[in-house]
Design a protein around this motif. Structure first.
Motif, PDB file in Angstrom:
ATOM      1  N   ARG A  11       0.882  -1.178   0.000  1.00 57.44           N
ATOM      2  CA  ARG A  11       0.000   0.000   0.000  1.00 57.44           C
ATOM      3  C   ARG A  11       0.918   1.226   0.000  1.00 57.44           C
ATOM      4  N   ARG A 101       0.116  -1.110   8.094  1.00 59.57           N
ATOM      5  CA  ARG A 101      -1.090  -0.324   8.427  1.00 59.57           C
ATOM      6  C   ARG A 101      -1.075   1.079   7.837  1.00 59.57           C
ATOM      7  N   ASP A 111     -10.076  -1.763   6.173  1.00 56.10           N
ATOM      8  CA  ASP A 111      -9.131  -2.808   6.571  1.00 56.10           C
ATOM      9  C   ASP A 111      -9.671  -3.658   7.728  1.00 56.10           C
ATOM     10  N   LYS A 115     -10.058  -7.545   7.442  1.00 62.65           N
ATOM     11  CA  LYS A 115      -9.317  -8.452   8.333  1.00 62.65           C
ATOM     12  C   LYS A 115     -10.281  -9.463   8.959  1.00 62.65           C
ATOM     13  N   SER A 127      -1.296  -7.467  10.155  1.00 64.00           N
ATOM     14  CA  SER A 127      -0.855  -6.125   9.759  1.00 64.00           C
ATOM     15  C   SER A 127       0.284  -5.657  10.662  1.00 64.00           C
TER      16      SER A 127
END
Ligand SMILES: Cc1cc2nc3c(=O)[nH]c(=O)nc-3n(C[C@H](O)[C@H](O)[C@H](O)COP(=O)(O)OP(=O)(O)OC[C@H]3O[C@@H](n4cnc5c(N)ncnc54)[C@H](O)[C@@H]3O)c2cc1C
Length: 488
Positions: A11, A101, A111, A115, A127
């Motif tokens: 990310r 994260r 997220d 998860k 994470s």
């Protein structure tokens, strides 16, 4: 039977070194499938702006090249993150998804759901922290509440140890026997179709190698003078690491380690006053994330509630906003900053403060308009830092400049661009004005203006400073009932 892989979901951590999710994926012992998902809806109301997309394109290309050097590659996909990951898990038979994260409210919400869904379907979802020295949930004041003032926040942070940067062991990355399908970078269509990005190319080198070159050069050459030069926009006095940090091409732990390395055997840390001030700016970045995490409404709403009632100027007339965006306000230091932004995707911090104050106080246009323009035009557009910067400038955020503190653009120009090199570079049509008129061209006598050739080429100020200042103070008075006047 082949070992089931781990999907490594990249990310804003587009690097191989000091990447805890990558290290964990490698340590799992199985193949690693690196993936980047372009999920614009997952960013909520803040999908990447034009300049950020330009950066992202080049950064993804650089990451793919580094992965290929290690016998791996980057899988690209577009769509809703959960769906894309689901398809990839099916295609690769992965047993786990690891990522680092992020702290933007919409991303946290996405997220969290993701998860829970992965875990419920028997896929290991883990994470890690790659982006910050001190994650927002780990720092609180004595009452257990979030900080709203920088100095005590940073003091509290510094009572904790900074974790060491985690290197990636050399050698090939474990690859799967079959790679899943991938989109191409061209499919992402991140580059502009109208080529406004020509000024970006010579200025930036997106990617991990570019980030480290920048960090190394700054620490070796400019950091010890940082305290004296960081406010001078004509000088290369700051690190220009902000886009690299935003995209995670370098992490703050690596920055910290590079500064610490300068201390050598002496053990004196930070190694200079310049280094200390620089690290506290890294601290402001941490503080911005702390605030965004704990006050998730602040990208849209003022942190201080009373500012919701602020009497903004009637903004139906868009001409002032347009003049500000295009660098045509008639105030050279403001226009220089706005043009630097348009042409390079970046603006010096001192000038960001000046142009933001001008928009909010001289034009009395809502800070959200400025934040939106910055969001689209900055290569370092970052929801945490942009929100903090705009709320600070408007006087409605944490530890903010008081509203009555109004930056006088001429004084700021004369003070921080004394010889006018910055203004002359970005506003070339007034370059021939003598220094004493450069920051206030309308005060130059006619013969000087004629000699400099600025007539008809540079606008007169779109607002008068004294009047605009008075109107801003009156508006503030209406909000507060009283005001303590001070000019910056
Ligand atoms: C109105 C306004 C909007 C801003 N929007 C952004 C933004 O979208 N993204 C962004 O990264 N910064 C933003 N900033 C903060 C700051 O201007 C930039 O981080 C800085 O100019 C980047 O240049 P540099 O890397 O040379 O900084 P340096 O002076 O070398 O500082 C090192 C690093 O510290 C961090 N940093 C420095 N100052 C600040 C600050 N005031 N707040 C948060 N972090 C800081 C950055 O990550 C920066 O790269 C904004 C400031 C203002 C006033």
């Amino acid at each position: 039977m082949s070992v089931s892989p781990v999907i490594l979901w990249f990310r804003n951590d587009l690097r191989l070194q000091d990447n805890p999710a990558l290290n964990a994926a490698v340590a799992s012992g199985g193949p690693v499938v690196p993936v980047y998902i372009l999920d614009e809806a997952g960013e909520g109301t803040w999908p990447a702006g034009g300049a950020s997309k330009w950066w992202l394109h080049h950064s993804l290309a650089a990451l793919d090249a580094s992965l290929r050097d290690r016998g791996s590659r980057l899988i690209l996909a577009r769509g809703e993150s959960g769906e894309v990951l689901g398809d990839l898990i099916t295609a690769t038979r992965a047993h786990a998804v690891y990522w680092n994260r992020r702290y933007e409210p919409a991303v946290i919400a996405r997220d969290k759901t993701l998860k829970a869904d992965l875990t419920a379907s028997g896929v290991e979802a883990k994470s890690y922290n790659s982006a910050l020295l001190f994650e927002p949930h780990t720092i609180a004041n004595k009452q257990g509440k979030p900080f709203q003032v920088f100095t005590p926040y940073w003091r509290q942070c510094l009572t904790q140890a900074v974790a060491a940067a985690a290197p990636l062991k050399p050698g090939p990355l474990p690859a799967p026997t079959h790679w899943p399908e991938s989109a191409t970078l061209a499919d992402f269509a991140l580059l502009p179709t109208i080529r406004w990005d020509s000024g970006f190319h010579g200025v930036w080198t997106p990617g991990e190698a570019g980030a480290h070159k920048q960090l190394k050069g700054f620490v070796a050459e400019a950091m010890s003078h940082y305290e004296d030069r960081r406010n001078l926009p004509a000088q290369p006095g700051t690190s220009r690491l902000s886009p690299h940090l935003h995209f995670g091409e370098v992490g703050p732990r690596q920055v910290w380690a590079a500064v610490r390395a300068l201390s050598g055997d002496s053990g004196v840390f930070p190694p200079s006053r310049g280094a200390q001030v620089f690290l506290s700016e890294i601290g402001w970045r941490e503080f911005a994330h702390h605030l965004l995490f704990h006050f998730p409404h602040t990208p849209e709403q003022p942190l201080r509630d009373d500012f919701k009632r602020f009497p903004w100027a009637d903004d139906h007339d868009a001409s002032k906003l347009t003049a500000w965006q295009r660098g045509q306000t008639g105030y050279p230091i403001v226009d220089a900053g706005m043009r630097e932004l348009w042409q390079t995707g970046w603006m010096h911090n001192r000038v960001r403060m000046i142009v933001a104050s001008f928009l909010v106080k001289h034009l009395r246009l809502p800070w959200q308009h400025g934040a939106a323009w910055f969001w689209d035009t900055l290569v370092d557009a970052d929801l945490a830092s942009n929100t903090l910067g705009w709320q600070w400038s408007a006087g409605c955020g944490a530890d903010a400049a008081p509203y009555f503190r109004i930056f006088a653009p001429v004084t700021q120009g004369e003070r921080f661009d004394v010889e006018g090199a910055y203004v002359r570079r970005w506003v070339p049509e007034i370059a021939r004005l003598p220094d004493n008129y450069l920051h206030a061209p309308w005060t130059a006598p006619d013969n000087v203006r004629a000699y400099a050739g600025i007539e008809g080429r540079y606008p007169d100020p779109i607002v008068d400073h004294v009047t605009a200042r008075q109107e801003a103070l009156t508006a503030f008075k209406a909000l507060r009932g009283h005001v303590e006047e001070r000019d910056a």
